[in-house]
Design an enzyme around this catalytic site. Sequence first.
Site, PDB file in Angstrom:
ATOM      1  CE1 TYR A 141      37.871  28.940  41.113  1.00  0.00           C
ATOM      2  CE2 TYR A 141      37.833  31.312  41.503  1.00  0.00           C
ATOM      3  CZ  TYR A 141      37.504  30.223  40.714  1.00  0.00           C
ATOM      4  OH  TYR A 141      36.813  30.400  39.536  1.00  0.00           O
ATOM      5  CG  ASP A 236      45.727  34.319  42.364  1.00  0.00           C
ATOM      6  OD1 ASP A 236      45.454  35.518  42.178  1.00  0.00           O
ATOM      7  OD2 ASP A 236      44.948  33.391  42.068  1.00  0.00           O
ATOM      8  CE  LYS A 264      38.218  38.688  43.314  1.00  0.00           C
ATOM      9  NZ  LYS A 264      36.845  38.285  43.122  1.00  0.00           N
TER      10      LYS A 264
HETATM   11  N1  PMP Z   1      42.474  34.223  41.739  1.00  0.00           N
HETATM   12  C1  PMP Z   1      41.839  34.453  42.895  1.00  0.00           C
HETATM   13  C2  PMP Z   1      42.628  34.449  44.159  1.00  0.00           C
HETATM   14  C3  PMP Z   1      40.461  34.709  42.915  1.00  0.00           C
HETATM   15  O1  PMP Z   1      39.845  34.914  44.077  1.00  0.00           O
HETATM   16  C4  PMP Z   1      39.763  34.732  41.692  1.00  0.00           C
HETATM   17  C5  PMP Z   1      38.274  35.021  41.639  1.00  0.00           C
HETATM   18  N2  PMP Z   1      37.657  35.342  42.775  1.00  0.00           N
HETATM   19  C6  PMP Z   1      40.462  34.488  40.523  1.00  0.00           C
HETATM   20  C7  PMP Z   1      41.817  34.231  40.568  1.00  0.00           C
HETATM   21  C8  PMP Z   1      39.766  34.505  39.205  1.00  0.00           C
HETATM   22  O2  PMP Z   1      39.382  35.785  38.879  1.00  0.00           O
HETATM   23  P1  PMP Z   1      38.175  36.049  37.844  1.00  0.00           P
HETATM   24  O3  PMP Z   1      36.933  35.651  38.550  1.00  0.00           O
HETATM   25  O4  PMP Z   1      38.270  37.511  37.559  1.00  0.00           O
HETATM   26  O5  PMP Z   1      38.451  35.223  36.646  1.00  0.00           O
END
Ligand code: PMP
Length: 394
Positions: A141, A236, A264
Amino acid sequence: MNSSQLFDRAKKVAPGGVHSPIRSFSSLGRDPIFFKKALGAFLWSVEGKKYVDYCQSWGPLVLGHRDLDVEARVHEMISTAWSFGACEPYSLDLAEWITSRIPWVEKLRFVSSGTEAVMSALRVARAATGRQKILKFEGCYHGHVDSLLVQTGSGLAGVSASSSAGIPDDVKNTTLVAPLDDEETLEAIFKREGNQIAAVIIEPLPANYGLLIQRKEFLKKIAILAKQYGTLLILDEVISGFRVALGGMSEILEIKPDLVTYGKVIGGGFPVGCYGGRKDLMDQVAPNGPVYQAGTLSANPVGMVAGLSTLQKMEAQNGWQVLEDRGQFFENLLKPIFEPHNIQFIRVGSLFWFHFKTATPVRRVSQIPEGQKEFFKKFFEKTLRQGIYLAPHA
Ligand code: PMP
């Protein structure tokens, strides 16, 4: 008012009563708890019940809620300014801290979420390569970016279907999806259309569908193929960055991405994301280059000082080792309890997962044992009653 009354009110003003779907607990078949206070390892519900919080806002709070040192910096910043929309030294301090420690982040740009970071990194990759296609992996994701809300659409590798309504076909058709843990299919996709793929993006530690730990050789293969076909490698690290090690999974795997995305931990619990990488690629971004990307509240100073003080404290206390030691302690306690029930405990640092035992490691979504969702629902409910708040996601 109790949680159920608040939820009734919330449903009238927000879709599903929430501002992010996972908060509704809908996959757990129950209504959500409303929390009013947090400190350290604990959360308090509006009913006044105390919970041990194993979710920690989905990962940013590596020091726990309202760490005193971070809180002091946040208070100090708020009483100085909380938004400039102009140049200031606070983001510079955080940017220098990062670039001086992570060699593959030569330049970076702060944004306000992981989604924004990923979306912007893809734009840079497309601009820099002059190519349109993106390759992602089933079971990863990357936020709610149009072109990444896509999953495998048929048995044919690389053919995609959107996993959300509202994604234009033209956008969906630029995304290829490969299975995790499968070099052969990966090679076939690159052979077929590698010279049209701008970027391959992966969570190097896929942590959004359980914890699908990948073989190092598979991840290395992605990097090799990307290089061979002139495709950019985007790691990512929104979850794993500054969490599993200072340099995230890139450091552990010794894989140098062309671009990397963070979120995060980097904001210490405030809305901060970041994308960065090779200088020549980042210099494509406006105002230096032709890739437009902007943000009214980007590099918000409160988020910047919260992020920096979190990272500084982690570094000063060897926090990544502390997370590993505590993870190991937790694992040692839980494993003998889970073992007789045929449940396997999986862990990388402070990230953990458990599922029914399988003969071979679970590395793809399709390998997650049947009944996992139902099992977790019951487990979540029982632990919740005992004051343990796990990440509410079956
Ligand atoms: N990339 C990864 C690997 C994630 O786990 C997440 C959200 N958990 C995101 C992108 C998106 O981040 P955000 O919820 O801050 O938009």
